[in-house]
Enzyme design. Structure first.
Site, PDB file in Angstrom:
ATOM      1  CE  LYS A 177      -8.285 -22.279  52.178  1.00 51.73           C
ATOM      2  NZ  LYS A 177      -7.330 -21.253  52.619  1.00 51.73           N
ATOM      3  CB  SER A 234      -4.648 -23.191  54.640  1.00 54.29           C
ATOM      4  OG  SER A 234      -5.196 -21.939  54.383  1.00 54.29           O
ATOM      5  CB  SER A 248      -3.594 -19.479  53.387  1.00 51.40           C
ATOM      6  OG  SER A 248      -3.162 -19.893  54.654  1.00 51.40           O
TER       7      SER A 248
END
Lengths: 496, 96, 504
Positions: free
Chosen positions: A79, A154, A178
């Site tokens: 990420k 997210s 997330s």
């Protein structure tokens, strides 16, 4: 041989194959490179992908002794809020466009030491703020199951990448859900460790007391393997727990047939999780699966967490307060984007304001604003101070519940994935999505989402396990048992 | 609880974020909505002891030995800067 | 209403000011930021040494780059405990680090890690020579900011200093005169240097003082409006600034004007305070506990450990010196102000002959030695005059090889050439003359050459004795033993008198 290469290969299988036969390495790597190239733009999962860099890492690893490395030649996607030295790390924000950190996060160092190949950086909501990956400055990520739908957020890029088989394992981060919520929307396993088990050094902070890095994988074994590699005390992180690295992968692998069940386990069903707001198909699916857990030997109990209803407000006060301070460093002076460069006429105050106004997206600005508000004099006692006490009440509530059960079960999200553009007009309704995941971060508990169903639209449904603080292995084992019994995760993949 | 426009401006200034007229109205409204959640929090937590400091439980903070770790080579550091002069960061003139 | 002119010594009040001042009371609080001389910064391993080129002592942590985290320096904590013990402050078992948020280029994270509502030490204080006790409110840890350097149209930022450990030491607003303020600061500085936790250099910025000052009528119960004076870089300027500000505020009050709460700078050239240019907005620092750190818990065991190894403090040392060396407390106080001077004194005392009392050593060190030391800014680590040299010089005096006056000459020569005193004495032929026949002859010659003055002396002008001594010293270049000179001069003059009497 093409048939031995599959996007269904687990990380541990890839490592085993490559270590056993060095001729497998190049075809394996190329297979995944092709897959990434083919799908990353369609799904908009990637923010950085450099084939030459991948080959360099592979060649370097080949020249070392790698027989003992648990993740040798395993492609891992990261990420983009996790620092990778000299590789752009943008947090999906304009304010960090082209920012190349001069150091790598501790988790990246550990992955590399374990032989992993850092395959690229993944799109996410800007600064990890969001539940749909629509808040990225570089465009939304699409759900591999149906490209009209969001992957969740997210860590939307991470969930979509693993779901689409672009890599067997990815790193995400979880502040209020997330990792778990996008895992649920994309039909994969997403695990948020107990707070303090994974170093945050190099994780670009959103809310320091809530953030955790965690594995996003196709199954519990890979999650365990990844945990073994990245966990363990980090002297660079004052919030890192003193424990050493676990060996969960081995423990799970060595479980005997007779041990792969939930006998002797008591699982709590949180009544507040099934109150108003839950989608009827999600509800039905969860009820079925709770029955399944019972069939696997677990004793099911009802529990109530009365303070849960305060979790959204408590979370948003604390998270935005911490975020407003964490994001104060983005001022255009030492790194990143600066507005008015070379203009020279604007004042310092103008430079700060223009840089932050142009560099941050709307959601980020909204949260900074809120965080500044709840900490400012005149409001701090009413909001922030009270929220910290309420947080402890929520924690104590969970601990009380755990005196009677081993872990908790519930849905990960009230619905399946929603359509792009459906919810981003109204931030408040977006915040309500986090209702099942948020309290976990407030209490620092371990939790994971595992795929357990598909709705009538063909979208995945996720089931959440929430464990006692530090008792992460219990829920990983629970997930493993469920997977072995149902094989759900093997038989349900998106059609790309 | 309505939020005054002046308050919105003051907070935005503290955070060094510019808001146009539309955004001021929008932020005021959205903040108000979210704070209505919080107001429920306020009344809920009124029964809690005002002196309770749950943040000071637990073990002492981690410490490290006073041993030098070589600093980052300055070329690496300064290469990140949007504007620089020699090895110093350069900013618009600071008025004291 | 006269205001002291710039450049004049403003600590001496004109006779105009004294009655005015007696109508008012100044209320002064001092905030000292003291840099700790640990090897590394408070939250990262960067070196703290002074004088590097900009940004050469930085790392991602003190630069505030995305993703970094702070870890506390254990030595800084121990240094903080030392100070708390030294001033009798109460160590708090639990203290909390907080974020103080504001935007400024020298503050890389956009917040400073400090301590706010739960500092690590409270209370304590320092006694002054006249018995006044300056109470402390609190002491806490915080990280220093970087430095902004101002150019013409741009400014530059150097973050070498960002992250260096500081102790902030705050007094109660219990000081009422500039002299007390000055003495408190000197004593505090002496303590931190004795404890070896800080260099305490005002001019290098490792010891910084801000003054909070308000004035109220002598009978008023309410405090006046407070002003803050910053950036004071010498003890003298601090006292002058305070004195100026007291009178400035008195003037305003007497004129019926309101005192504006503002931050002031002191201009030493003009001898006055002036408001900083920018209009101050009320600061909203939005303090909250830093979630990247846990609370600091100081155990009784740790306190004991630090206590056992605690250096001797100036006050204790002064008392000990006074008692064991039989010197005045005033002298002892001066000798122990700087630890290195005190150690130097003790070394010299150990090396001199028994005949030289510590009092004589003290006198020499506090006059000749200290004068040179201060003027020439000597560094004890690279001594120009060693303790051995000093002792040797005093021993030569004790042995009667040289007189006290010659010793001073030799000392000056030692300062210039760094040679040993015995070498100098030999080289310059400064050995004292004690041969009475030589002295007698010389004196007789002088008396013969100055018969007029002899006559005047004998008829009553006794002051001329000094004149004769002076002439003898000139001729002998100070080498005659003064006691013998005195004795023989008296003898010869008496003889002259007897001769005169006899002639009558």
């Amino acid at each position: 041989m093409e048939t031995s290469l599959s996007s269904s290969l687990k990380a541990w299988q890839i490592a085993e194959k490559c270590k056993r036969d060095h001729n497998q390495i190049d075809p394996m790597i190329n297979f995944f490179i092709d897959r990434n190239v083919r799908y990353k733009d369609v799904l908009n999962t990637h923010l950085y992908f450099d084939v030459q860099d991948i080959y360099q890492q592979v060649e370097k690893l080949k020249s070392q002794a790698y027989e003992h490395l648990p993740l040798a030649f395993v492609p891992v996607l990261i990420k983009d809020n996790i620092c990778t030295e000299n590789i752009p790390t943008t947090c999906a924000s304009k304010i960090l466009e082209d920012y190349r950190p001069p150091y790598s996060a501790t988790v990246i160092e550990r992955l590399k030491q374990a032989g992993a190949i850092i395959f690229g950086k993944l799109n996410c909501d800007e600064f990890a703020m969001g539940s749909s990956n629509e808040n990225s400055a570089y465009g939304p990520v699409l759900n591999p199951w149906d490209k009209e739908y969001v992957p969740g957020g997210s860590s939307g890029g991470s969930a979509a990448a693993v779901s689409a088989g672009l890599c067997p394992i990815a790193l995400g981060s979880d502040t209020g859900g997330s990792i778990r919520q996008p895992a649920s929307y994309c039909g994969i396993l997403g695990y948020k460790p107990s707070y303090g088990l994974v170093s945050r050094f190099g994780l670009i902070a959103f809310a320091s007391s809530l953030d955790q890095i965690g594995p996003m994988t196709t199954d519990a074994l890979d999650a365990a393997l990844l945990s073994d590699v990245i966990m363990g005390h980090d002297p660079k992180d004052s919030t890192s727990l003193k424990s050493g690295s676990p060996s969960w992968f081995q423990t799970l692998k060595e479980l005997k047939e007779s041990e792969i069940n939930l006998k002797g386990t008591t699982i709590g069903v949180v009544s507040e999780f099934f109150a108003a707001g839950i989608d009827s198909e999600v509800n039905a699916c969860l009820q079925e699966n709770i029955k399944k857990l019972s069939e696997l030997g677990a004793t099911i109990k009802n529990v109530s967490l009365k303070s849960l209803k305060n979790s959204i407000s408590t979370y948003y006060v604390i998270a935005t307060a911490e975020a407003s301070a964490n994001l104060a460093r983005y001022d255009g002076i030492r790194f990143g984007f600066r507005a008015d460069s070379h203009e020279g006429k604007k004042s310092l105050k103008e430079m700060y304001a223009n840089t932050r106004t142009q560099g941050f997206g709307d959601e980020v600005k909204r949260r900074i604003f809120l965080g500044t508000y709840v900490l400012s004099s005149g409001y701090k006692d009413a909001y922030y101070t009270k929220a910290t006490r309420m947080r402890q009440v929520i924690k104590d509530d969970f601990l009380a519940a755990f005196s009677a059960v081993d872990f908790l079960v519930g849905p990960t999200a009230p619905t399946t994935a929603f359509k792009l553009g459906e919810k981003n007009k109204d931030p408040v309704s977006m915040y309500l999505n986090d209702i099942y995941t948020i309290a976990v971060n407030l209490a620092g508990l371990p939790a994971l989402s595992l795929p357990c169903g598909i709705n009538s639209l063909g979208l995945p449904i996720g089931m959440q396990f929430i464990g006692k603080p530090g008792d992460d292995f219990q829920i990983l084992k629970g997930a493993y048992v469920y997977e072995q019994a149902t094989g759900w995760h093997e038989h349900h993949k998106p059609k790309l | 609880m309505a939020i005054e426009v002046e308050e919105v401006k003051r907070i935005a200034k503290l955070a060094h974020i510019k808001l146009n007229e539309d955004e001021i109205t929008k932020f005021a409204k959205q903040t108000q909505q979210i704070l209505e959640f919080f107001d429920e929090l306020k009344t809920q937590s009124d029964s809690l002891d005002k002196n309770w400091r749950p943040d000071i439980l637990g073990k002492s903070t981690l410490e490290r030995e006073d041993i030098v770790i070589p600093p980052t080579p300055v070329e690496k550091t300064i290469s990140l800067a949007p504007e620089k002069s020699g090895s110093a960061f350069q900013v618009p003139k600071i008025i004291e | 209403m006269s205001r002291p002119q710039g450049g004049m010594n403003t600590t001496n009040l004109s006779s105009n000011e004294q009655p005015r001042q007696s109508q008012f009371k100044a209320v002064i609080g001092l905030e000292v930021h003291c840099q700790l001389n640990t090897e590394t910064k408070l939250f990262c391993g960067c070196p703290t040494q002074f004088g590097e080129l900009p940004n050469h002592n930085t790392c991602p942590i003190c630069l505030g780059l995305p993703g970094v985290l702070p870890v506390l320096n254990t030595k800084a904590v121990d240094f903080g405990i030392r100070l708390a013990l030294a001033v009798g402050a109460r160590l708090q078992p639990t203290s909390v680090f907080a974020r103080k948020q504001y935007f400024y280029p020298d503050l890389p994270k956009g917040y400073q890690i400090t301590q706010y509502d739960l500092p690590y030490a409270v209370g304590g204080g320092i006694s002054l020579s006249d018995g006044k006790f300056i109470a402390l409110t609190r002491i806490h840890f915080e990280e220093d900011a970087g430095k902004n350097i101002h150019g013409d149209r741009v400014s530059y930022v150097d973050l070498n200093r960002a992250g260096i450990p500081l102790l902030e030491i705050v007094t109660e607003p219990c000081i009422h005169t500039p002299e007390h303020a000055g003495e408190y600061l000197k004593r505090l500085r002496s303590i931190v240097r004795h404890l070896e936790i800080s260099d305490g250099n005002l001019d290098e910025g490792s010891f910084r003082c801000d003054v909070n000052i308000s004035v109220q009528g002598i009978h008023d119960k309410e405090l006046g409006t407070r002003c803050e004076i910053k950036n004071l870089n010498s003890f003298k300027n601090i006292e002058r600034a305070i004195q100026y500000e007291i009178l400035r505020q008195i003037d305003l009050i007497e004129d019926g004007k309101k005192i504006v709460q503002e931050t002031l700078l002191y201009d030493p050239a003009l001898g006055r305070t002036q408001a900083m240019r920018s209009k101050e907005e009320a600061k909203d620092y939005r303090y909250f506990p830093d979630p990247d750190l846990k609370p600091l818990i100081i155990s009784p065991e740790r306190i004991e450990r630090v206590k056992t190894n605690l250096a001797e403090l100036p006050e204790a040392m002064a008392n000990r010196f006074s008692e064991s060396y039989q010197i005045t407390l005033l002298d002892a106080d001066q000798l122990t102000h700087e630890k290195e001077l005190a150690l130097f004194f003790e070394e010299v005392v150990a090396k001199v002959k028994k005949e030289i009392s510590p009092k004589i050593v003290a006198n020499w060190i506090l006059s000749e030695y200290l004068r040179e030391h201060n003027e020439k800014k000597w560094d004890f680590k690279k001594p120009v005059i060693t303790a051995q040299n000093m002792a040797d010089l005093l021993n030569l005096m004790a042995e009667g090889v040289i007189s006290g006056k010659i010793a001073k000459m030799v000392f000056n020569e030692m300062v210039d050439t760094q040679a040993d005193p015995s070498v100098i004495v030999k080289k310059k032929g400064l050995v004292q003359i004690t041969d009475t026949s030589i002295i007698r002859e010389a004196i007789a010659t002088i008396l013969a050459n100055n018969s007029g003055q002899v006559g005047e002396y004998l008829s009553g002008k006794e002051k001329l004795f000094g004149f004769f001594v002076g002439e003898i010293m000139k001729v002998s270049k100070g080498k005659y033993n003064p006691a013998l000179v005195n004795q023989i001069l008296k003898e010869l003059l008496n003889d002259q008198e007897k001769t005169l009497q006899a002639q009558k």
